[in-house]
Scaffold this active site. Structure first.
Site, mmCIF file in Angstrom:
data_model
loop_
_atom_site.group_PDB
_atom_site.id
_atom_site.type_symbol
_atom_site.label_atom_id
_atom_site.label_comp_id
_atom_site.label_asym_id
_atom_site.label_seq_id
_atom_site.Cartn_x
_atom_site.Cartn_y
_atom_site.Cartn_z
ATOM 1 N N THR A 287 16.094 -46.858 1.377
ATOM 2 C CA THR A 287 14.725 -46.413 1.051
ATOM 3 C C THR A 287 13.636 -47.265 0.197
ATOM 4 O O THR A 287 12.504 -47.322 0.602
ATOM 5 C CB THR A 287 14.795 -44.899 0.380
ATOM 6 O OG1 THR A 287 15.811 -44.165 1.042
ATOM 7 C CG2 THR A 287 13.848 -44.216 0.123
ATOM 8 N N VAL A 288 14.173 -47.805 -0.634
ATOM 9 C CA VAL A 288 13.492 -48.496 -1.724
ATOM 10 C C VAL A 288 13.064 -49.983 -0.970
ATOM 11 O O VAL A 288 12.113 -50.450 -1.085
ATOM 12 C CB VAL A 288 14.187 -48.531 -3.195
ATOM 13 C CG1 VAL A 288 13.024 -49.501 -4.179
ATOM 14 C CG2 VAL A 288 14.168 -47.187 -3.701
ATOM 15 N N ALA B 91 20.061 -59.046 2.478
ATOM 16 C CA ALA B 91 21.422 -58.747 3.125
ATOM 17 C C ALA B 91 21.432 -57.078 3.061
ATOM 18 O O ALA B 91 20.897 -56.165 2.161
ATOM 19 C CB ALA B 91 22.484 -58.976 1.753
ATOM 20 N N ARG C 158 23.422 -53.957 5.797
ATOM 21 C CA ARG C 158 24.147 -53.546 6.908
ATOM 22 C C ARG C 158 23.568 -53.082 7.974
ATOM 23 O O ARG C 158 23.806 -53.135 9.337
ATOM 24 C CB ARG C 158 25.441 -52.584 6.516
ATOM 25 C CG ARG C 158 26.587 -53.172 5.619
ATOM 26 C CD ARG C 158 27.647 -52.547 5.905
ATOM 27 N NE ARG C 158 28.603 -53.231 4.864
ATOM 28 C CZ ARG C 158 28.714 -52.383 3.562
ATOM 29 N NH1 ARG C 158 28.275 -51.201 3.382
ATOM 30 N NH2 ARG C 158 29.666 -52.897 2.733
ATOM 31 N N GLY D 233 10.583 -44.340 -11.381
ATOM 32 C CA GLY D 233 10.057 -44.381 -10.161
ATOM 33 C C GLY D 233 8.582 -45.525 -10.494
ATOM 34 O O GLY D 233 8.755 -46.714 -10.881
ATOM 35 N N GLY E 94 15.280 -36.263 0.819
ATOM 36 C CA GLY E 94 15.385 -37.771 0.416
ATOM 37 C C GLY E 94 15.334 -38.167 -1.223
ATOM 38 O O GLY E 94 15.045 -39.090 -1.327
ATOM 39 N N ASP F 205 21.835 -39.026 -13.812
ATOM 40 C CA ASP F 205 20.720 -39.818 -13.498
ATOM 41 C C ASP F 205 19.525 -40.060 -14.694
ATOM 42 O O ASP F 205 19.231 -41.023 -15.042
ATOM 43 C CB ASP F 205 20.062 -39.420 -12.269
ATOM 44 C CG ASP F 205 18.880 -40.269 -11.843
ATOM 45 O OD1 ASP F 205 18.910 -41.266 -11.435
ATOM 46 O OD2 ASP F 205 17.779 -39.579 -12.063
ATOM 47 N N LYS G 133 18.302 -42.961 -17.384
ATOM 48 C CA LYS G 133 16.837 -43.320 -17.603
ATOM 49 C C LYS G 133 16.707 -43.122 -19.263
ATOM 50 O O LYS G 133 15.981 -44.126 -19.654
ATOM 51 C CB LYS G 133 16.146 -42.689 -16.571
ATOM 52 C CG LYS G 133 16.329 -42.842 -15.348
ATOM 53 C CD LYS G 133 15.588 -41.913 -14.488
ATOM 54 C CE LYS G 133 15.901 -42.152 -12.883
ATOM 55 N NZ LYS G 133 15.468 -41.094 -12.239
ATOM 56 N N GLY H 138 11.049 -41.923 -4.439
ATOM 57 C CA GLY H 138 10.409 -42.168 -3.156
ATOM 58 C C GLY H 138 10.356 -43.696 -2.822
ATOM 59 O O GLY H 138 10.382 -44.378 -3.827
HETATM 60 N N1 HSE Z 1 17.351 -39.129 -7.708
HETATM 61 C C1 HSE Z 1 16.387 -39.899 -8.535
HETATM 62 C C2 HSE Z 1 15.443 -38.606 -8.787
HETATM 63 C C3 HSE Z 1 15.612 -40.890 -7.763
HETATM 64 O O1 HSE Z 1 15.421 -37.593 -8.199
HETATM 65 O O2 HSE Z 1 14.540 -38.698 -9.747
HETATM 66 C C4 HSE Z 1 14.843 -41.945 -8.745
HETATM 67 O O3 HSE Z 1 15.680 -42.541 -9.568
#
Ligand code: HSE
Length: 437
Positions: free
Chosen positions: A13-14, A43, A45, A134, A187, A201, A205, A302
């Site tokens: 994605t990123v 690199a 897959r 993000g 996503g 997560d 951060k 995103g």
């Molecule tokens: N899963 C993370 C979120 C993605 O929902 O913020 C960005 O770090």
């Protein structure tokens, strides 16, 4: 000037967003950086077929170490995520004298101290703007824009998935589990969605933000983490009726006896701007002693929003390639030799106001018993409401707001309330933060 050669690890994605942004805005980016930034190696897959035309001329393999060890590559962009082999790849890149750009918050939160030390020793940069919130340039803001300030506190909505879920629960009166699967389908969620909903997560951060704000080493293991899985749509609605909104916040605050690092659902006054940050959007509120409160808002997840931060780091690294490594902006905002060992406060010492939801029988004296326990622990009640019992339920919800209290006292009071005959189930406690400037 000849283009700078970039090796991209990961075309998900990123990674895909990075390819798109670098290609679409190539001319503007080169005008800013002073030279072309060109992906020469990658690199992966697999990758999305629509990237194919943009990857013409890029040498693609499935061995990330081959890219890291390729002498033609000058900057490695690590977008694989996770701890391993990301750590080995980043350390190898540094050992090879390459600069690194990464979006990997887990890696920085857990291994940032050793990564930065190695980078310092080798005179290379490790940039990680995309690791927090993000596309919001919050690392740049904390590290540079607010460099005059003593930061007092940082409070952020830094997980888009969690914010999307809480927003849907409020707007549509939906249950937690139902909304989670939608967030995954859109996503936003991590590969392992428990990282989003259990707060890991956000804690990664917050660990990074806390270090940048206060000049302390990264200490993920000392960050208090609580997710949003226990929040019900009733809590969301009750909070609203009291004039508050529930947000999943990461909070870093400097207190006289240490630093608070905590991630948990939080009631915040509905009138605050940050209370109105909805859906997958992120926002970080930073209070500096000179500037006062400042708010940074934008897409926290995103493809292209995160790529925006990755590419900004590439521009930064390209611009500063020829500078003396000792005169670059330090990784954690403060000079490495001047990081402080301020203690991280255990959660038991933290003081907050609280929202409590208690399910109790509708009998005389029940309220007095609960209020008595709170009173004996020095907890003052600010508001109390009795709600309608759910259909077929004997007990009814009592919702309370308390004044500020040390967590230790609240824990004891909750244990005693839960032990009462007239109380059923666990007490729901959600901390409350006024976030006033
Ligand atoms: N899963 C993370 C979120 C993605 O929902 O913020 C960005 O770090």
């Amino acid at each position: 000037m000849k283009p700078i050669h970039v090796g991209l690890l990961g075309l998900g994605t990123v990674g895909g967003g990075t390819v798109n942004v670098l290609s679409r805005n190539a001319a503007e980016i080169a005008r800013r950086a002073g030279r072309e930034i060109r992906i020469t190696h990658a690199a992966a897959r697999a990758y999305a077929p629509e990237l194919e035309p943009l990857l013409q001329g890029v040498e693609i393999c499935d061995d990330a170490f081959a890219v890291v060890n390729n002498p033609e590559v000058e900057i490695i962009v690590e977008l694989i995520g996770g701890y391993t082999p990301a750590l080995e790849l980043v350390m190898q890149a540094i050992a090879n004298g390459k600069h690194v750009v990464t979006a990997n918050k887990a890696l920085i939160a857990m291994h940032g101290n050793e990564i930065f030390q190695a980078a310092q020793g080798r005179g290379v940069m490790v940039a990680f703007e995309a690791a927090v919130a993000g596309g919001i340039p919050i690392i740049k803001a904390l590290r540079e824009g607010l460099a005059a300030n003593q930061i007092e506190w940082v409070a952020g909505i830094i997980n888009g998935t969690g914010n999307f879920i809480l927003t849907e629960m409020l707007d549509k009166g939906r249950d937690f589990a139902e909304v989670l699967s939608e967030a995954q389908a859109l996503g936003y969620a991590e590969a392992n969605p428990t990282f989003d909903v259990e707060g890991i997560d956000a804690a990664h951060k917050l660990t990074i933000l806390g270090s940048l704000a206060f000049g302390i080493p990264l200490q993920f293991d000392k960050t208090y983490v609580e997710g949003i899985t226990r929040i019900t749509r009733q809590d969301v609605a009750y909070a609203e009726q009291l004039g508050y909104r529930i947000k999943h916040l990461g909070i870093a605050r400097k207190e006289a006896n240490g630093i608070e690092l905590r991630v948990h659902p939080t009631l915040i006054p509905r009138k605050r701007l940050i209370a109105n940050v909805n859906g997958v959007m992120n926002a970080v509120l930073v209070k500096g002693d000179a500037v006062g409160p400042t708010l940074y808002y934008g897409a926290g997840a995103g493809s292209e929003p995160t790529a925006s931060a990755v590419v900004a780091d590439l521009v930064d690294v390209t611009r500063t390639l020829t500078t003396d490594p000792n005169n670059r902006v330090p990784h954690l905002a403060f000079q490495p030799s001047h990081l402080s060992n301020l203690r991280i406060m255990p959660m038991e010492e933290v003081q907050t106001a609280c929202y409590l939801r208690v399910h109790a029988l509708d009998e005389p004296g029940v309220m007095a018993e609960i209020a008595g326990i709170l009173g004996r622990h020095g907890i003052s009640i600010e508001a109390i409401q009795q709600k309608e019992p759910a259909e077929g339920e004997e007990s009814l919800p009592l919702v309370m707001l308390t004044h500020r209290v040390e967590e230790r006292c609240m824990n004891q009071a909750i244990a005693e309330i839960e032990a009462l005959e007239c109380v059923s189930g666990a007490v729901m406690r959600i901390r409350l933060e006024p976030l006033s400037g």
